[in-house]
Design a protein around this motif. Sequence first.
Motif, PDB file in Angstrom:
ATOM      1  N   UNK B 105       0.819  -1.215   0.000  1.00  0.00           N
ATOM      2  CA  UNK B 105       0.000   0.000   0.000  1.00  0.00           C
ATOM      3  C   UNK B 105       0.853   1.265   0.000  1.00  0.00           C
ATOM      4  N   UNK B 106       2.167   1.114   0.242  1.00  0.00           N
ATOM      5  CA  UNK B 106       3.052   2.290   0.193  1.00  0.00           C
ATOM      6  C   UNK B 106       3.403   2.692  -1.234  1.00  0.00           C
ATOM      7  N   UNK B 107       3.143   1.808  -2.179  1.00  0.00           N
ATOM      8  CA  UNK B 107       3.445   2.140  -3.582  1.00  0.00           C
ATOM      9  C   UNK B 107       2.261   1.921  -4.524  1.00  0.00           C
ATOM     10  N   UNK B 108       1.361   1.056  -4.158  1.00  0.00           N
ATOM     11  CA  UNK B 108       0.198   0.786  -5.010  1.00  0.00           C
ATOM     12  C   UNK B 108      -0.666   2.049  -5.091  1.00  0.00           C
ATOM     13  N   UNK B 109      -0.995   2.520  -6.291  1.00  0.00           N
ATOM     14  CA  UNK B 109      -1.840   3.721  -6.364  1.00  0.00           C
ATOM     15  C   UNK B 109      -3.190   3.487  -5.684  1.00  0.00           C
ATOM     16  N   UNK B 110      -3.734   4.560  -5.129  1.00  0.00           N
ATOM     17  CA  UNK B 110      -4.995   4.450  -4.395  1.00  0.00           C
ATOM     18  C   UNK B 110      -6.079   3.807  -5.254  1.00  0.00           C
ATOM     19  N   UNK B 193      15.962   2.313  -9.348  1.00  0.00           N
ATOM     20  CA  UNK B 193      14.592   2.335  -8.833  1.00  0.00           C
ATOM     21  C   UNK B 193      14.494   3.115  -7.527  1.00  0.00           C
ATOM     22  N   UNK B 197       6.986   8.195  -3.494  1.00  0.00           N
ATOM     23  CA  UNK B 197       6.197   8.983  -4.441  1.00  0.00           C
ATOM     24  C   UNK B 197       6.917  10.293  -4.760  1.00  0.00           C
ATOM     25  N   UNK B 198       6.977  10.629  -6.033  1.00  0.00           N
ATOM     26  CA  UNK B 198       7.554  11.902  -6.510  1.00  0.00           C
ATOM     27  C   UNK B 198       9.067  11.978  -6.391  1.00  0.00           C
ATOM     28  N   UNK B 199       9.710  10.957  -5.852  1.00  0.00           N
ATOM     29  CA  UNK B 199      11.174  10.978  -5.791  1.00  0.00           C
ATOM     30  C   UNK B 199      11.709  10.574  -7.152  1.00  0.00           C
ATOM     31  N   UNK B 200      12.541  11.422  -7.729  1.00  0.00           N
ATOM     32  CA  UNK B 200      13.073  11.154  -9.055  1.00  0.00           C
ATOM     33  C   UNK B 200      14.594  11.200  -8.995  1.00  0.00           C
ATOM     34  N   UNK B 217      14.049  21.077  -4.634  1.00  0.00           N
ATOM     35  CA  UNK B 217      12.977  20.350  -3.956  1.00  0.00           C
ATOM     36  C   UNK B 217      13.420  18.948  -3.543  1.00  0.00           C
ATOM     37  N   UNK B 218      14.484  18.451  -4.169  1.00  0.00           N
ATOM     38  CA  UNK B 218      14.882  17.061  -3.935  1.00  0.00           C
ATOM     39  C   UNK B 218      15.273  16.864  -2.477  1.00  0.00           C
ATOM     40  N   UNK B 219      14.854  15.751  -1.912  1.00  0.00           N
ATOM     41  CA  UNK B 219      15.149  15.463  -0.513  1.00  0.00           C
ATOM     42  C   UNK B 219      16.570  14.901  -0.429  1.00  0.00           C
TER      43      UNK B 219
END
Lengths: 422, 422
Positions: B105-110, B193, B197-200, B217-219
């Motif tokens: 559920x941490x990666x599966x889209x809602x 990989x 979410x949103x980490x590129x 913006x990158x963490x």
Amino acid sequence: MFQVPKEEIANRLVAFQAALVQHRIDAAVIRQNTDLYYLTGTVQDAHLIVPASGSPCFLVRRDVRRAEEQSPIRPVVPLTSIKELPDHLDRACGSRPPRTLGMELDVLPASTFFFYDEKVFPKDRIVDVGTLLRQVRMIKSDWEIEMMRRAAVISDAVARAVPEFLREGVSELELCIELEAVARKAGHLGFSRVRTFNLEIYFGHILSGPEAATSSYADSPTGGPGVSPALGQGSGTRVIGRGDLVSVDTMVNHHGYLNDQTRNFALEAPPAELADAHRLSLELHAWLREAARPGAVTGELYREALEWAASRPLSQYFMGSEDASRVSFLAHGLGLEVDEFPFIARGQKTMLREGMTFAFEPKYIIPGIGIAGIENTYRVTARGLESLNLSGEQLVVVQTGPASGRSGATGGQRSAARPPGE
Amino acid sequence: MFQVPKEEIANRLVAFQAALVQHRIDAAVIRQNTDLYYLTGTVQDAHLIVPASGSPCFLVRRDVRRAEEQSPIRPVVPLTSIKELPDHLDRACGSRPPRTLGMELDVLPASTFFFYDEKVFPKDRIVDVGTLLRQVRMIKSDWEIEMMRRAAVISDAVARAVPEFLREGVSELELCIELEAVARKAGHLGFSRVRTFNLEIYFGHILSGPEAATSSYADSPTGGPGVSPALGQGSGTRVIGRGDLVSVDTMVNHHGYLNDQTRNFALEAPPAELADAHRLSLELHAWLREAARPGAVTGELYREALEWAASRPLSQYFMGSEDASRVSFLAHGLGLEVDEFPFIARGQKTMLREGMTFAFEPKYIIPGIGIAGIENTYRVTARGLESLNLSGEQLVVVQTGPASGRSGATGGQRSAARPPGE
């Protein structure tokens, strides 16, 4: 510094707000990188609140200064804690819960959705707005088409470089690496965004000879052996030899906007079946350019194209050689993401409109022989399709020079390229 | 063809099943590419059912043949329709609903979660199992460590190539593109990989001079100007000159396993503050190598490291120059994904164990001057940390030859590299 024009952003927000009104959604809260870039002109760690009417509220955790530099939206509001979000939403909407909020449920992870649903907006109802925004994004402005034309210039630089690097003894992977560098030097950002869960796109599929027909998990007519089970698609280490057809399918990115192109090359004469398949692919492109006009329904175009292919040679190899590996689409929309609307695919009901863009890739996958077929990124106009791609569509036959036959992967005489029949 | 060993897969499944039992989850249904690769040895369009006890059931829509080639799991069961999934689950579990099922559920889209929850498994309760699997994946086997060592060989090839391409007049982007090609030729899959979410992540942050301190913006402690607001981080088009410190932070992938490395280079003498910062970073690495032993708590290591930095010069620039851009971690786990457990970060409670791996990146970001600091990928052993990285950690000073000072980006004499003090 490059900027998305202010009028672009304004027009997009207006179109998205109209869609919100139409679907009775009080406000959207946008989080995903692609959608943020589309609606604000910048990618930041941010929430963009778009109320159905009134001004958007651009909340940026990081980086506020860069958001101000890159986005025309004002003000850029620093967000230090997610707890501030509901108050901003109340102000932007001019209302209090319960409301219907839109979030990108097609990409937001389930656990992230639970967090927003239970902790941040517990009294509001959250519905998907990702699909709605994709429908807005489906219609490209003239400025977006211009960006996609510039991406096509990069693809063309890659296609033009193929004869320089394609020679007997070079491996698919070596060729792919050289072409990646050409693309990067021509402006490719090196990275292309996708929307679909588990869909992974790297630079492209540079595939050769019979092994090019290797199918893969990828939802694409071509797969390729790849160099690792960790990736499972793309170029392998196969050494390219005389008589091989080489399919160069590349995805490049110009300021977020993509171009997808496939061109066919051969080291001297390719197998006759693949030359035929290449020609059939060209014919089907010619047919679609006329048939795909505003008002045409994508699912019907798909059916007609399949009928077209079924009535011609090699139909058993069209878009896959076996039922299990045959894909059920012929074109995928693209723009900021590889997998945009519309899809020319089985059962699709989308009606074409001017300004839509998609990559059409009718290909033949012939086991034991190889693959052929070209791909263009098209724009729908009132008079049919216009290809944004610049590269010649003919099968380019590369002649190996007399010295290069034994030259191996790193040396050898420059090859000469000519289209067949010249 | 490379294969993940059968015993690896067997051991991972056993460890994951033990975690399922401990958390009273009847079965997990695994979908995500990284997790599928970890538990099956192949990336396919597949569902892997892992019951808390008994044999897993590997259901593959596409490509069945490649799954059989690459995965030791037998049988590989073709899945033609998602409607068949509940029956397979009943058989694998030896039970019928209601059950507690784990999904990622941490990666599966809602929206994908809703589909499974409402249409596929309507009578079962679905809980998150992504976090649990990440905890299993956190402990690397000897074989995985060996894969990560091989990834470090690629990073070393990149670091060794820097003096060849780093010269006055070359731009960050040009240097980055050359190093990407070096990495690819050394075996980098070209793609790394991520889970968040949103980490590129693209290839890395090759940053130089004062602009290297540009936050994003990158963490990540470093950001960089980037070449487009569409991407918003990484190398810019800045031309590197004498006196610049150049930070080469790269992420490479060997059969799915990553190595993250940062090394510092300078074109002749860098600013004194950055030479100091580099030295401080090395000292903190030396401290952590001793301090980070099995049993140490990650949040406490973080606090101690901050205290260490606070008592030394340049502390105001440690991990960011302003509160808004300062990141709250010093190390991120990595393996098959860039953002694995454990994190050496504020408030973390994870206790270190042998076989954990993480990239530690203490860096100084000094506005108007630049950035410095090195990064190694470490393995936790009984005696403290072992760096998997092979490249020298010293600041490498590249001397511009007498002819190259005016040579521009495309020519000039080869540069000579030496560590300072030699």
